[in-house]
Design a protein around this motif. Sequence first.
Motif, PDB file in Angstrom:
ATOM      1  N   ASN A 264       0.871  -1.164   0.000  1.00 31.21           N
ATOM      2  CA  ASN A 264       0.000   0.000   0.000  1.00 31.21           C
ATOM      3  C   ASN A 264       0.911   1.219   0.000  1.00 31.21           C
ATOM      4  OD1 ASN A 264      -1.818   2.044   0.387  1.00 31.21           O
ATOM      5  ND2 ASN A 264      -2.482   1.389   2.424  1.00 31.21           N
ATOM      6  N   TRP A 265       1.098   1.802  -1.160  1.00 29.74           N
ATOM      7  CA  TRP A 265       2.089   2.868  -1.289  1.00 29.74           C
ATOM      8  C   TRP A 265       1.689   4.138  -0.558  1.00 29.74           C
ATOM      9  CZ3 TRP A 265       6.384   0.811  -2.606  1.00 29.74           C
ATOM     10  CH2 TRP A 265       6.412  -0.279  -3.472  1.00 29.74           C
ATOM     11  N   THR A 266       0.418   4.244  -0.147  1.00 28.09           N
ATOM     12  CA  THR A 266       0.002   5.433   0.598  1.00 28.09           C
ATOM     13  C   THR A 266       0.259   5.285   2.090  1.00 28.09           C
ATOM     14  OG1 THR A 266      -2.274   4.604   0.863  1.00 28.09           O
ATOM     15  CG2 THR A 266      -1.796   5.926  -1.098  1.00 28.09           C
ATOM     16  N   ALA A 267       0.600   4.084   2.546  1.00 32.95           N
ATOM     17  CA  ALA A 267       0.827   3.849   3.973  1.00 32.95           C
ATOM     18  C   ALA A 267       2.206   4.358   4.389  1.00 32.95           C
ATOM     19  CB  ALA A 267       0.698   2.365   4.282  1.00 32.95           C
ATOM     20  N   ASP A 268       2.397   4.489   5.683  1.00 35.56           N
ATOM     21  CA  ASP A 268       3.698   4.872   6.231  1.00 35.56           C
ATOM     22  C   ASP A 268       4.752   3.886   5.730  1.00 35.56           C
ATOM     23  OD1 ASP A 268       5.962   5.323   7.764  1.00 35.56           O
ATOM     24  OD2 ASP A 268       4.852   5.743   9.592  1.00 35.56           O
ATOM     25  N   PRO A 269       5.806   4.360   5.052  1.00 40.50           N
ATOM     26  CA  PRO A 269       6.767   3.427   4.458  1.00 40.50           C
ATOM     27  C   PRO A 269       7.675   2.737   5.456  1.00 40.50           C
ATOM     28  CG  PRO A 269       7.493   5.673   4.130  1.00 40.50           C
ATOM     29  CD  PRO A 269       6.119   5.760   4.738  1.00 40.50           C
ATOM     30  N   GLY A 270       7.851   3.322   6.644  1.00 42.51           N
ATOM     31  CA  GLY A 270       8.772   2.725   7.598  1.00 42.51           C
ATOM     32  C   GLY A 270      10.214   2.795   7.100  1.00 42.51           C
ATOM     33  N   THR A 271      11.084   2.048   7.761  1.00 40.91           N
ATOM     34  CA  THR A 271      12.509   2.099   7.410  1.00 40.91           C
ATOM     35  C   THR A 271      12.974   0.846   6.665  1.00 40.91           C
ATOM     36  OG1 THR A 271      13.079   1.165   9.577  1.00 40.91           O
ATOM     37  CG2 THR A 271      13.076   3.578   9.372  1.00 40.91           C
ATOM     38  N   GLY A 272      12.027  -0.018   6.287  1.00 41.95           N
ATOM     39  CA  GLY A 272      12.400  -1.282   5.661  1.00 41.95           C
ATOM     40  C   GLY A 272      13.288  -1.125   4.444  1.00 41.95           C
ATOM     41  N   ARG A 273      12.875  -0.299   3.493  1.00 45.64           N
ATOM     42  CA  ARG A 273      13.672  -0.141   2.271  1.00 45.64           C
ATOM     43  C   ARG A 273      14.960   0.629   2.520  1.00 45.64           C
ATOM     44  NH1 ARG A 273       9.127  -1.553  -0.763  1.00 45.64           N
ATOM     45  NH2 ARG A 273       9.807  -2.602  -2.684  1.00 45.64           N
ATOM     46  N   LEU A 274      14.983   1.487   3.500  1.00 48.63           N
ATOM     47  CA  LEU A 274      16.221   2.185   3.846  1.00 48.63           C
ATOM     48  C   LEU A 274      17.296   1.199   4.282  1.00 48.63           C
ATOM     49  CD1 LEU A 274      15.067   5.251   5.989  1.00 48.63           C
ATOM     50  CD2 LEU A 274      16.444   5.366   3.918  1.00 48.63           C
ATOM     51  N   LEU A 275      16.880   0.201   5.061  1.00 49.22           N
ATOM     52  CA  LEU A 275      17.844  -0.715   5.669  1.00 49.22           C
ATOM     53  C   LEU A 275      18.170  -1.915   4.784  1.00 49.22           C
ATOM     54  CD1 LEU A 275      16.417  -0.723   9.313  1.00 49.22           C
ATOM     55  CD2 LEU A 275      18.200   0.728   8.339  1.00 49.22           C
ATOM     56  N   THR A 276      17.323  -2.173   3.787  1.00 52.23           N
ATOM     57  CA  THR A 276      17.524  -3.360   2.950  1.00 52.23           C
ATOM     58  C   THR A 276      18.820  -3.300   2.165  1.00 52.23           C
ATOM     59  OG1 THR A 276      15.155  -3.794   2.730  1.00 52.23           O
ATOM     60  CG2 THR A 276      16.586  -4.687   1.023  1.00 52.23           C
ATOM     61  N   PHE A 277      19.133  -2.144   1.605  1.00 54.21           N
ATOM     62  CA  PHE A 277      20.298  -2.048   0.726  1.00 54.21           C
ATOM     63  C   PHE A 277      21.477  -1.397   1.433  1.00 54.21           C
ATOM     64  CE2 PHE A 277      16.563  -2.000  -2.196  1.00 54.21           C
ATOM     65  CZ  PHE A 277      16.722  -3.303  -2.629  1.00 54.21           C
ATOM     66  N   LEU A 278      21.729  -1.878   2.642  1.00 53.70           N
ATOM     67  CA  LEU A 278      22.878  -1.451   3.426  1.00 53.70           C
ATOM     68  C   LEU A 278      23.686  -2.674   3.847  1.00 53.70           C
ATOM     69  CD1 LEU A 278      21.343   1.250   5.818  1.00 53.70           C
ATOM     70  CD2 LEU A 278      22.931   1.652   3.929  1.00 53.70           C
ATOM     71  N   GLU A 279      24.976  -2.509   3.945  1.00 57.91           N
ATOM     72  CA  GLU A 279      25.862  -3.522   4.518  1.00 57.91           C
ATOM     73  C   GLU A 279      26.426  -2.957   5.815  1.00 57.91           C
ATOM     74  OE1 GLU A 279      25.900  -6.315   2.864  1.00 57.91           O
ATOM     75  OE2 GLU A 279      24.860  -5.452   1.140  1.00 57.91           O
ATOM     76  N   THR A 280      26.851  -3.826   6.706  1.00 52.53           N
ATOM     77  CA  THR A 280      27.400  -3.379   7.984  1.00 52.53           C
ATOM     78  C   THR A 280      28.904  -3.598   8.013  1.00 52.53           C
ATOM     79  OG1 THR A 280      25.346  -3.872   9.148  1.00 52.53           O
ATOM     80  CG2 THR A 280      27.333  -3.654  10.489  1.00 52.53           C
ATOM     81  N   LYS A 281      29.649  -2.530   8.243  1.00 52.99           N
ATOM     82  CA  LYS A 281      31.104  -2.607   8.395  1.00 52.99           C
ATOM     83  C   LYS A 281      31.434  -2.505   9.877  1.00 52.99           C
ATOM     84  CE  LYS A 281      33.709   0.992   7.640  1.00 52.99           C
ATOM     85  NZ  LYS A 281      34.436   2.085   6.959  1.00 52.99           N
ATOM     86  N   THR A 282      32.186  -3.459  10.376  1.00 54.43           N
ATOM     87  CA  THR A 282      32.574  -3.454  11.780  1.00 54.43           C
ATOM     88  C   THR A 282      34.080  -3.255  11.891  1.00 54.43           C
ATOM     89  OG1 THR A 282      30.741  -4.896  12.396  1.00 54.43           O
ATOM     90  CG2 THR A 282      32.574  -4.750  13.942  1.00 54.43           C
ATOM     91  N   VAL A 283      34.486  -2.310  12.719  1.00 61.41           N
ATOM     92  CA  VAL A 283      35.898  -1.959  12.888  1.00 61.41           C
ATOM     93  C   VAL A 283      36.308  -2.175  14.339  1.00 61.41           C
ATOM     94  CG1 VAL A 283      37.590  -0.098  12.722  1.00 61.41           C
ATOM     95  CG2 VAL A 283      35.783  -0.266  11.023  1.00 61.41           C
ATOM     96  N   TRP A 284      37.427  -2.859  14.536  1.00 67.88           N
ATOM     97  CA  TRP A 284      38.033  -3.006  15.862  1.00 67.88           C
ATOM     98  C   TRP A 284      39.180  -2.002  15.980  1.00 67.88           C
ATOM     99  CZ3 TRP A 284      37.010  -7.166  19.438  1.00 67.88           C
ATOM    100  CH2 TRP A 284      36.014  -8.062  19.004  1.00 67.88           C
ATOM    101  N   HIS A 285      39.228  -1.301  17.107  1.00 67.97           N
ATOM    102  CA  HIS A 285      40.275  -0.298  17.284  1.00 67.97           C
ATOM    103  C   HIS A 285      40.766  -0.353  18.724  1.00 67.97           C
ATOM    104  CE1 HIS A 285      42.318   3.586  17.413  1.00 67.97           C
ATOM    105  NE2 HIS A 285      42.266   3.614  16.095  1.00 67.97           N
ATOM    106  N   PRO A 286      42.078  -0.434  18.925  1.00 68.29           N
ATOM    107  CA  PRO A 286      42.572  -0.477  20.315  1.00 68.29           C
ATOM    108  C   PRO A 286      42.272   0.809  21.047  1.00 68.29           C
ATOM    109  CG  PRO A 286      44.370  -0.208  18.745  1.00 68.29           C
ATOM    110  CD  PRO A 286      43.161  -0.498  17.939  1.00 68.29           C
ATOM    111  N   MET A 287      41.996   0.675  22.336  1.00 65.48           N
ATOM    112  CA  MET A 287      41.675   1.862  23.144  1.00 65.48           C
ATOM    113  C   MET A 287      42.921   2.699  23.441  1.00 65.48           C
ATOM    114  SD  MET A 287      38.942   0.532  25.966  1.00 65.48           S
ATOM    115  CE  MET A 287      37.317  -0.059  25.513  1.00 65.48           C
ATOM    116  N   GLY A 288      44.060   2.104  23.354  1.00 67.56           N
ATOM    117  CA  GLY A 288      45.257   2.860  23.613  1.00 67.56           C
ATOM    118  C   GLY A 288      45.587   2.993  25.090  1.00 67.56           C
ATOM    119  N   VAL A 289      45.179   1.976  25.886  1.00 66.31           N
ATOM    120  CA  VAL A 289      45.497   2.020  27.330  1.00 66.31           C
ATOM    121  C   VAL A 289      46.523   0.975  27.676  1.00 66.31           C
ATOM    122  CG1 VAL A 289      43.254   2.923  27.981  1.00 66.31           C
ATOM    123  CG2 VAL A 289      43.551   0.457  27.791  1.00 66.31           C
TER     124      VAL A 289
END
Length: 289
Positions: A264-289
Amino acid sequence: MSELTGRLSVFKTYKLYVGGKFPRSESGRVYEVIDSKGTWLANAPLASRKDARDAVVAARKAFGGWSGATAYNRGQILYRIAEMLEGRRDQFVAEVAAAEGLSKAKATAQVDAAIDRWVWYAGWSDKVAQIAGGANPVAGPYFNLSSPEPTGVVAVLAPQDSSFLGLVSVIAPAIVTGNTVVVAAAENAPLPALSLAEVLATSDLPGGVVNILSGRTAELAAPLAAHQDVNALDLAGADDALAKDLETAAADNLKRVLRPSAANWTADPGTGRLLTFLETKTVWHPMGV
């Protein structure tokens, strides 16, 4: 000067939109677009497999600059597009009314909703990272941070039943997160999509970020689904049989696929399509302590 009489109408010539330019179809083919009553509206370019491949090349070329732009900048560009759509509102109302057989009032409601939705997605540009990324708790002297990144080139089959509101609802969420797109417009109602291309061309959107093709959906979808440089598919405009074939073709290089569903294109679209075409990059970084 005497008043002119018997003036001939100047019919609009619609073209494809690829790489920020307006080429004719590679083969020179066109097809007739008619309204709900069978009245001829225009000749639309009938794009070929070669046009689809050219559009993918343009989308890939534009991806680096667009994905590398700041989220704030992408949001500002999308908002500018919404301003320009508002300025051509009457034109889109007329085209949507003709394409979908709607009254002027109903077509106006569709166009207004589409412009509002474009603004809504523009506002999400610098907020997606807050809901799709974050810091992860880990054991050890490290920061562990996840952040969303665009998938890449997305092939989009525009909804067949909503020539403008549905079109905006599939293009805007893909590009606001940094993807570039190749769009196959609604087969029987491509004119609003081709007019949207004119707005995009005169906005601040870099050429190649959005590429719009008109023609036979199945004919355009097949080479896009099999193309090794297309990273994802949005099958909003595919029927069940076509979607199954395209998913099979897409599996060859592990494309991300958004399957078609009743919408139903008139309904609230939500964030579904925003999040579908994303990849997640995870970075590890030393705290330096």
